[in-house]
Design an enzyme around this catalytic site. Structure first.
Site, PDB file in Angstrom:
ATOM      1  CE1 TYR A   1      -3.349  -2.642  -0.160  1.00 17.35           C
ATOM      2  CE2 TYR A   1      -4.151  -2.570   2.697  1.00 17.35           C
ATOM      3  CZ  TYR A   1      -4.066  -2.948   1.428  1.00 17.35           C
ATOM      4  OH  TYR A   1      -4.784  -3.810   1.126  1.00 17.35           O
TER       5      TYR A   1
ATOM      6  CE  LYS B   1       1.328 -17.154  -2.468  1.00 20.87           C
ATOM      7  NZ  LYS B   1       0.577 -18.939  -1.551  1.00 20.87           N
TER       8      LYS B   1
ATOM      9  CG  ASP C   1      -2.397 -19.901   0.312  1.00 22.30           C
ATOM     10  OD1 ASP C   1      -1.684 -19.529   0.544  1.00 22.30           O
ATOM     11  OD2 ASP C   1      -1.567 -20.596  -1.185  1.00 22.30           O
TER      12      ASP C   1
ATOM     13  CG  ASP D   1     -13.394  -6.333   5.846  1.00 23.15           C
ATOM     14  OD1 ASP D   1     -12.645  -5.539   6.951  1.00 23.15           O
ATOM     15  OD2 ASP D   1     -13.259  -6.465   4.877  1.00 23.15           O
TER      16      ASP D   1
ATOM     17  CG  ASP E   1      -7.787  -4.552   3.828  1.00 23.33           C
ATOM     18  OD1 ASP E   1      -8.884  -4.094   4.489  1.00 23.33           O
ATOM     19  OD2 ASP E   1      -7.547  -2.919   2.771  1.00 23.33           O
TER      20      ASP E   1
END
Ligand code: NAD
Length: 358
Positions: A135, A190, A222, A250, A246
């Site tokens: 980001y 990852k 994942d 959620d 992020d």
């Protein structure tokens, strides 16, 4: 001590108003001051994070934030969009650690999209790094055609980047948080594909050496996304980077029934922080007195605990929320057969009454 109140856009002003009523009844004599932020600030001052708002936030011991954003600002250039206010506050206040508890209140197990037995008693803490990662990494951009037209653009790119100090400090935050819970941390990365996250894993392991009493395991993002819906109670503290955090926070939010229930805290190294619900400005339900104010009220409780050193007051609010849920009151997002549907204001009044009575 001073609290900056930044309601923002959409349902922001409705839900923050209820949290402020709860704060007032605690009678703790904090100074409060409000300011515009997001689209509301853009409309009044031409910028989503005007200097006066930023100065107020910087001078406060804590910020109570509603939410920002509305579709009507989508055509604005990126730097003027309401969402930039939250990024600017994180940057200027150096809020690098985002705490998102995902707790499934026993009264709401049926509101989850998972089977009740999978979520009953769920209590996960997601610790998301907030100031690094893709980001914020440079360079970023689009390779433009000579005339700048979209048709001629062939490529767009962002840079994923983490520095050693950035990973170290979020690792310490996660291990210290785990010490106050069940002493288990899952670091989500990852590392099998990305250099950035192989480095993340290596630094996590190095910092972990200072916390021999805490268990650390690693999981690819994942798999973590899958495990969160398969067996969420396996997790306790989850620490991860900005983008994975992020998305996963959620996902974890939905396990608990409604994003309208979930508070969050973003802290800097001095434990000053910004406290906000995990959800956005919900323009679809703004102004209708139907938004759930509990995530914001619970964010106030986190503020009292983490930044204002008032753990008893925080516990009073949390107990009041449990009591109100126990009594069967529900906003529309958590309503189910046999419970009583109430509006934003009524839900706030019920919590105020329960706090007063405690
Ligand atoms: P959202 O979280 O605002 O809404 C998603 C869904 O959840 C909507 O159906 C909404 O009605 C519902 N919802 C959200 N909060 C609720 C509450 N308290 N009670 C009941 N229902 C609730 O996400 P979105 O629709 O993707 O985004 C709307 C705007 O919010 C966008 O402009 C987005 O950029 C912004 N946003 C801001 C923040 C922030 O301020 N930190 C975070 C996320 C999104």
């Amino acid at each position: 001590m001073k609290i900056a109140i930044l309601p923002g856009d959409g349902i922001g002003s409705e839900i923050v108003a209820e949290a402020v009523r709860v704060l007032e009844v605690l009678d703790l004599r904090f100074e409060t001051e409000s300011a515009l932020v997001g689209g509301a600030a853009y409309e009044a001052h031409g910028h989503p994070l005007p200097d006066s708002t930023l100065k107020l936030a910087q001078s406060a011991d804590a910020v109570l934030f509603g939410a920002v954003g509305d579709w009507k600002f989508d055509a604005l250039e990126r730097s003027l969009r309401p969402e930039q206010a939250i990024l600017g506050l994180r940057k200027h206040l150096q809020l690098f650690a985002n705490f998102r508890p995902a707790i499934c209140h026993p009264q709401l197990t049926h509101a989850s999209s998972l089977k009740p037995e999978l979520v009953a008693g769920l209590d996960i803490l997601i610790v998301r790094e907030l100031t690094g990662d893709i980001y914020f990494g440079q360079p970023r951009g689009r390779r433009l055609s000579p005339d700048g037209a979209f048709e001629g653009q062939q490529e767009a790119f962002d840079t994923m980047r983490y520095s050693r100090p950035e990973i170290e400090r979020i690792a310490h935050v996660a291990f210290q948080a785990a010490r106050k819970r069940s002493k288990r941390v899952t670091s989500v990365d990852k590392a099998n594909v990305l250099e950035t996250f192989q480095f993340w894993r290596d630094v996590m392991i190095e910092v972990h050496a200072q916390y021999p009493d805490v268990e650390l395991d690693h999981m690819y993002v994942d798999n973590a996304a899958m495990q969160l819906v398969k067996a969420p109670k396996k997790f306790d503290v989850v620490v991860t980077g900005n983008m994975f955090g992020d998305i996963l926070s959620d996902e974890a939010a939905m396990l608990t029934g409604s994003i309208g229930m979930l508070p969050s805290a973003s802290l800097n190294a001095a434990n000053r922080g910004l406290y906000e619900p995990s959800h956005g400005s919900a323009p679809d339900i703004a102004g209708k007195n139907i938004a759930n104010p509990l995530a914001t009220i619970l964010s106030l409780a986190m503020m009292l605990r983490f930044s204002l050193n008032q753990p008893e007051a925080a516990a009073r609010i949390e107990a009041a929320v449990t009591q109100v849920l126990e009594s069967g009151l529900r906003t529309a997002d958590i309503w189910s057969e046999g419970t009583q549907r109430v509006g934003t204001r009524e839900m706030g009044s019920a919590v105020v009454a329960a706090v007063k009575a405690a």
